[in-house]
Design a protein around this motif. Sequence first.
Motif, PDB file in Angstrom:
ATOM      1  N   UNK A 281      26.456  33.179  -1.803  1.00 45.47           N
ATOM      2  CA  UNK A 281      26.025  34.563  -1.573  1.00 45.47           C
ATOM      3  C   UNK A 281      26.858  35.121  -0.435  1.00 45.47           C
ATOM      4  N   UNK A 282      27.501  36.241  -0.682  1.00 39.66           N
ATOM      5  CA  UNK A 282      28.346  36.845   0.341  1.00 39.66           C
ATOM      6  C   UNK A 282      27.544  37.804   1.229  1.00 39.66           C
ATOM      7  N   UNK A 283      28.025  37.962   2.448  1.00 37.05           N
ATOM      8  CA  UNK A 283      27.490  39.004   3.322  1.00 37.05           C
ATOM      9  C   UNK A 283      26.251  38.657   4.095  1.00 37.05           C
ATOM     10  N   UNK A 284      25.862  37.369   4.147  1.00 40.15           N
ATOM     11  CA  UNK A 284      24.701  37.002   4.951  1.00 40.15           C
ATOM     12  C   UNK A 284      25.041  35.792   5.819  1.00 40.15           C
ATOM     13  N   UNK A 285      24.444  35.701   7.004  1.00 42.76           N
ATOM     14  CA  UNK A 285      24.716  34.555   7.884  1.00 42.76           C
ATOM     15  C   UNK A 285      24.371  33.241   7.205  1.00 42.76           C
ATOM     16  N   UNK A 286      25.160  32.217   7.506  1.00 37.15           N
ATOM     17  CA  UNK A 286      24.937  30.905   6.894  1.00 37.15           C
ATOM     18  C   UNK A 286      24.826  29.798   7.936  1.00 37.15           C
ATOM     19  N   UNK A 287      24.521  30.175   9.158  1.00 38.55           N
ATOM     20  CA  UNK A 287      24.288  29.156  10.182  1.00 38.55           C
ATOM     21  C   UNK A 287      23.352  29.704  11.249  1.00 38.55           C
ATOM     22  N   UNK A 288      22.669  28.794  11.929  1.00 38.34           N
ATOM     23  CA  UNK A 288      21.784  29.176  13.029  1.00 38.34           C
ATOM     24  C   UNK A 288      21.740  28.037  14.041  1.00 38.34           C
ATOM     25  N   UNK A 289      21.442  28.387  15.291  1.00 32.51           N
ATOM     26  CA  UNK A 289      21.330  27.404  16.362  1.00 32.51           C
ATOM     27  C   UNK A 289      19.866  27.125  16.676  1.00 32.51           C
ATOM     28  N   UNK A 290      19.593  25.852  16.982  1.00 32.34           N
ATOM     29  CA  UNK A 290      18.231  25.458  17.344  1.00 32.34           C
ATOM     30  C   UNK A 290      18.305  24.232  18.247  1.00 32.34           C
ATOM     31  N   UNK A 291      17.775  24.357  19.455  1.00 39.97           N
ATOM     32  CA  UNK A 291      17.691  23.260  20.414  1.00 39.97           C
ATOM     33  C   UNK A 291      19.040  22.595  20.688  1.00 39.97           C
ATOM     34  N   UNK A 292      20.079  23.432  20.807  1.00 44.89           N
ATOM     35  CA  UNK A 292      21.394  22.917  21.165  1.00 44.89           C
ATOM     36  C   UNK A 292      22.234  22.437  20.004  1.00 44.89           C
ATOM     37  N   UNK A 293      21.691  22.510  18.800  1.00 48.07           N
ATOM     38  CA  UNK A 293      22.399  22.125  17.579  1.00 48.07           C
ATOM     39  C   UNK A 293      22.697  23.363  16.736  1.00 48.07           C
TER      40      UNK A 293
END
Length: 420
Positions: A281-293
């Motif tokens: 799927x184009x145009x949407x974020x594909x990563x996130x940060x959580x607790x330093x990872x």
Amino acid sequence: MTNLFTTESKQIPITKKMVREAYRKVNSNKGSAGVDRESLEKFQENLLGNLYKIWNRMSSGSYFPQPVREVVIPKAGGYERKLGIPTISDRIAQEVVKTYLEPRVEAIFSKNSYGYRPNKGAHHALEQVRSNVRHYSWVVDMDIKAFFDEVNHELLLKAVDKHVSEKWVRMYIVRWLECPIQTSKGELIQKKGEGTPQGGVISPLLSNLFLHYVLDKWLEKEYPQISFVRYADDVIVHCHSESQSLEVLNAIKNRLGQCKLRLSEAKTKIVYCQDYRRPKIKGCPKKFDFLGYTFKPRPKASKTGRGMFLGFDCEISQKSQARIVQKWKDLKFHRQSDITIQDVAEKLRLQTIGILRYYGYFNVASLRKLFRYLQNRLAKWVRNKYKSMGRSYAKAHRWLAEIKISYPTLFYHWQFFKSM
């Protein structure tokens, strides 16, 4: 201690043993001095008298906390985090009430809450997120803005009243909540019905209790079909679809608004958990940060060892790596040609152990690039110390490799990486 801690009748059931146990916990956690500038070492010079004073005042209701010392810690992106450091005596007093109250509220807390709880920790929270992203395609990555500064006292005390019938417990909690903040310039800032110092011993327990009713219990009731993981005020909500994610996010915004909290628009987003099973799927974020990872699409080896596939998993975040590298730079050991390699190893040891145990918990190989940087700084130190190296990094690396053969445990990270 026996003479000072003789049995006396007091109106509040705080025992000497409770104070002693609270002191042991505070002492094991270390920490800096409060507004009175009294360190743990200074406190221990008159340990018996200081503990007796805390017990005597708390058990008679005459204990009042001192102002909380404000410490401002710079964060990435120009942000700041304000910590509130109570005095040693106040930390012990808070630990007394926390230990008294904790078993009661722990019994009602959600299994999805992991922060600052007995037998739970960051790795447990991360492991649950790793499991959830295999079953849910979408994530709401939430950031509650200035939670510890804006938590509403009236609503918090309503949550406390659900579980605390003892007037003395509530009395001390109110005193801590209303305690003023002392800035670095000595200015006293009075509370205006909101905020609990991030750094206080009892603050995490009160925050968990508040967010249990504001978020945890509400999400489980209103959206039983989704999952979430909360670590203090960091929240990851797992959804089945983008439309469900949008619906849940809007509902959470409204819920937080009703409870006098707000989301950080800049730090809150909806993420698609792309992997080999899910369409692109184009145009949407594909990563996130959580607790330093950082959680993101990553190539992974199949369990059969016959190839690779695209998974969605975590590794140390760029922000965490940058912070660690900066700490290594700040040590400036590469300039200290008057010290030995054993001295350098000792300077780095505790920090290196912490990094590998926390960020290498799931996949130590993901730290190879980070520790290659450290190895280059070690080579820089070798070059500066031994002029026979002729400013050659190659010679310095070969010298370190020879040392590693003879002393493979000299640097803690050498045990994890055969070659750098």
